[in-house]
Motif scaffolding. Structure first.
Motif, short mmCIF file in Angstrom:
data_model
loop_
_atom_site.label_atom_id
_atom_site.label_comp_id
_atom_site.label_asym_id
_atom_site.label_seq_id
_atom_site.Cartn_x
_atom_site.Cartn_y
_atom_site.Cartn_z
N GLU A 209 -118.57 -42.21 67.25
CA GLU A 209 -119.57 -42.90 68.06
C GLU A 209 -118.94 -43.99 68.92
O GLU A 209 -119.44 -44.30 70.01
CB GLU A 209 -120.66 -43.49 67.16
N VAL A 210 -117.82 -44.56 68.45
CA VAL A 210 -117.16 -45.61 69.24
C VAL A 210 -116.45 -45.03 70.46
O VAL A 210 -116.19 -45.74 71.42
CB VAL A 210 -116.15 -46.40 68.38
N ASP A 211 -116.15 -43.72 70.43
CA ASP A 211 -115.46 -43.08 71.56
C ASP A 211 -116.41 -42.80 72.71
O ASP A 211 -116.06 -42.96 73.88
CB ASP A 211 -114.83 -41.75 71.12
N VAL A 212 -117.60 -42.35 72.36
CA VAL A 212 -118.57 -41.93 73.38
C VAL A 212 -119.94 -42.51 73.02
O VAL A 212 -120.49 -42.19 71.96
CB VAL A 212 -118.67 -40.39 73.46
N HIS A 213 -120.44 -43.35 73.88
CA HIS A 213 -121.79 -43.89 73.65
C HIS A 213 -122.81 -42.97 74.32
O HIS A 213 -122.70 -42.65 75.50
CB HIS A 213 -121.93 -45.29 74.22
N ILE A 214 -123.77 -42.52 73.54
CA ILE A 214 -124.83 -41.66 74.06
C ILE A 214 -126.15 -42.41 73.98
O ILE A 214 -126.60 -42.77 72.89
CB ILE A 214 -124.93 -40.33 73.28
N ASP A 215 -126.72 -42.65 75.13
CA ASP A 215 -128.03 -43.31 75.18
C ASP A 215 -129.08 -42.35 74.62
O ASP A 215 -129.21 -41.22 75.10
CB ASP A 215 -128.36 -43.67 76.64
N PRO A 216 -129.83 -42.76 73.59
CA PRO A 216 -130.87 -41.88 73.02
C PRO A 216 -131.85 -41.36 74.07
O PRO A 216 -132.38 -40.25 73.93
CB PRO A 216 -131.57 -42.78 72.00
N ASN A 217 -132.07 -42.14 75.12
CA ASN A 217 -132.99 -41.72 76.18
C ASN A 217 -132.42 -40.58 77.02
O ASN A 217 -133.15 -39.93 77.78
CB ASN A 217 -133.34 -42.90 77.10
N ASP A 218 -131.11 -40.36 76.91
CA ASP A 218 -130.45 -39.29 77.68
C ASP A 218 -130.43 -37.96 76.93
O ASP A 218 -129.86 -36.98 77.43
CB ASP A 218 -129.00 -39.69 78.02
N VAL A 219 -130.99 -37.95 75.72
CA VAL A 219 -130.92 -36.75 74.89
C VAL A 219 -132.32 -36.20 74.63
O VAL A 219 -133.22 -36.93 74.22
CB VAL A 219 -130.23 -37.05 73.53
N ARG A 220 -132.48 -34.91 74.90
CA ARG A 220 -133.74 -34.23 74.54
C ARG A 220 -133.46 -33.29 73.37
O ARG A 220 -132.53 -32.50 73.41
CB ARG A 220 -134.28 -33.43 75.72
N THR A 221 -134.27 -33.39 72.34
CA THR A 221 -134.10 -32.55 71.15
C THR A 221 -135.28 -31.62 71.01
O THR A 221 -136.44 -32.06 70.98
CB THR A 221 -133.98 -33.42 69.88
N ASP A 222 -135.00 -30.32 70.96
CA ASP A 222 -136.04 -29.31 70.72
C ASP A 222 -135.76 -28.65 69.38
O ASP A 222 -134.61 -28.35 69.04
CB ASP A 222 -136.01 -28.25 71.82
N VAL A 223 -136.83 -28.42 68.62
CA VAL A 223 -136.68 -27.72 67.33
C VAL A 223 -137.48 -26.41 67.39
O VAL A 223 -138.51 -26.31 68.06
CB VAL A 223 -137.18 -28.59 66.16
N TYR A 224 -136.95 -25.42 66.69
CA TYR A 224 -137.63 -24.13 66.69
C TYR A 224 -137.19 -23.35 65.46
O TYR A 224 -136.31 -23.79 64.69
CB TYR A 224 -137.29 -23.34 67.97
N ARG A 225 -137.77 -22.20 65.25
CA ARG A 225 -137.47 -21.39 64.09
C ARG A 225 -136.15 -20.65 64.29
O ARG A 225 -135.92 -20.05 65.34
CB ARG A 225 -138.61 -20.40 63.82
N SER A 226 -135.30 -20.69 63.27
CA SER A 226 -134.01 -20.01 63.35
C SER A 226 -134.20 -18.51 63.41
O SER A 226 -135.19 -17.97 62.92
CB SER A 226 -133.15 -20.35 62.14
N SER A 227 -133.21 -17.83 64.00
CA SER A 227 -133.23 -16.37 64.07
C SER A 227 -131.99 -15.84 63.37
O SER A 227 -131.01 -16.54 63.18
CB SER A 227 -133.26 -15.89 65.52
N GLY A 228 -132.04 -14.57 62.99
CA GLY A 228 -130.88 -13.96 62.36
C GLY A 228 -130.83 -14.23 60.88
O GLY A 228 -131.76 -14.76 60.29
N PRO A 229 -129.73 -13.87 60.20
CA PRO A 229 -129.61 -14.02 58.76
C PRO A 229 -129.60 -15.48 58.37
O PRO A 229 -129.28 -16.36 59.15
CB PRO A 229 -128.27 -13.36 58.44
N GLY A 230 -129.94 -15.76 57.13
CA GLY A 230 -129.91 -17.15 56.68
C GLY A 230 -130.87 -17.42 55.55
O GLY A 230 -130.91 -18.52 55.02
N GLY A 231 -131.65 -16.47 55.16
CA GLY A 231 -132.54 -16.71 54.02
C GLY A 231 -133.93 -17.09 54.45
O GLY A 231 -134.18 -17.46 55.60
N GLN A 232 -134.83 -17.03 53.52
CA GLN A 232 -136.25 -17.22 53.84
C GLN A 232 -136.55 -18.59 54.43
O GLN A 232 -137.24 -18.72 55.43
CB GLN A 232 -137.07 -17.01 52.55
#
Length: 359
Positions: A209-232
């Protein structure tokens, strides 16, 4: 050079005294710092002491050249030839050990592999390379962790991302970045024709984190259902995470973990490492404008290595090294390749420093 070596030897002995102190041992944070520095200096001090002993032997043998016994004089001359060669080798080792260290050499690594030209065959070769690096890491005592794998329908890998951590991980793997070309007959080729495909490998030092500062406002996070193998639980919950860095457009997807929070943490690690790499490349381009003979380009667009299956041959084009042990290398026996690359770039760095001192 020798004044600096004497100074480093004095510092090494001072550290030994400090590390034997009960007061330092009770402060584990300071103890770890001193142990690390002691270990770093240990290699160069060991070589310097061997150099000093060899020089003393050289002087003793020079005195024997004046002995009245011709047999002793002949033995001394033969020994002097061996000692001269040894001293030359030790001097080169010391010069390399005194080169400025890459501050990122001790970092962990983010390995990214992507299939390039060649369709399904490129994806299959990407899977082969991914497995090669995982096996090499395990053989070297490094730890591996899968971050993301996008599989093709034929069992290949369109994109694979993994973390490789442990002692000097980046130092060992940093010269692997570039385009890797494969020449072989695909399983689907009925007429036995050799096809050429390409895979891109990127080795990123893991950013903190000390190498690269990322402004939280510059990041968009999307969540969705995983695909492929991996269990129920993986496939039925919104655990997959896609992180988008809005200013640069960089996108990182992680769905290997069942936990959304763990996936996001992994994705942010990859994002920081990509941003650090972009920052490095920008600095390098600026440096290259002033110096053409820059060592270790890491240019991902250049073809660095060819894997020829019909001949069982691997050729690294940067150092003109050809090995006829393709199968063993793909099983993770990469030491000969890695060591040759490290030695080549050390030699180039030594030449560059000598030119700067002379100019």
């Amino acid at each position: 050079m020798f004044a600096k070596l004497e100074s480093l030897q004095d510092k090494y002995q001072e550290l030994e005294r400090e590390l034997s102190s009960a007061e330092v041992f009770s402060d584990q944070s300071r103890y770890r710092q001193l142990t690390k520095r002691h270990s770093e200096l240990g290699e160069i001090v060991t070589v310097y002491r061997e150099y000093s002993r060899t020089m003393a032997d050289l002087e003793s043998n020079k005195e024997l050249l004046g002995d009245s016994d011709p047999e002793i004089r002949e033995m001394a001359r033969a020994e002097l030839e061996l000692l001269d060669a040894k001293i030359e080798d030790l001097q080169r080792q010391l010069q390399i050990l005194l080169l400025p260290k890459d501050p990122l050499d001790d970092r962990n690594v983010i390995l990214e592999i992507r299939a390039g030209t060649g369709g399904d065959e490129a994806a299959l070769f990407a899977a082969d390379l991914f497995r090669m690096y995982m096996r090499y890491a395990e053989r070297t005592g490094l730890r591996t962790e899968l971050i993301q794998a996008s599989e093709s329908g034929t069992g290949g890998v369109k994109e694979g991302i993994a973390s490789i951590s442990g002692n000097k991980a980046y130092s060992l793997l940093k010269h692997e970045s570039g385009v890797h070309r494969v020449q072989r007959v695909p399983a689907t080729e009925s007429q036995g024709r050799i096809h050429t495909s390409a895979v891109t490998v990127a080795i990123l030092p893991e950013a903190e984190e000390v190498d690269v500062h990322i402004d939280p406002n510059d990041v968009r996070t999307d969540v969705y259902r995983s695909s492929g193998p991996g269990g129920q639980s993986v496939n039925t919950t919104d655990s997959a995470v896609r992180v988008t860095h809005i200013p640069t457009g960089l996108v990182v997807i992680c769905q290997d973990e069942k936990s959304q929070h763990k996936n996001r943490a992994k994705a942010m690690t990859v994002l920081r490492s990509r941003l650090l790499k972009a920052k490095q490349e920008e600095q390098k381009q600026s440096y290259d404008q002033n110096r053409k003979s820059q060592v270790g380009s890491g240019d991902r667009s250049e073809r660095i290595r060819t894997y020829n299956y019909p001949q069982g041959r691997i050729t690294d084009h940067r150092i003109n090294l050809t090995l006829y042990r393709l199968e063993a290398v793909l099983e993770g026996e990469m030491d000969e390749l890695v060591n040759a690359l490290v030695q080549h770039y050390q030699t180039e760095a030594l030449k560059a420093e000598t030119e700067e001192v002379g100019s």
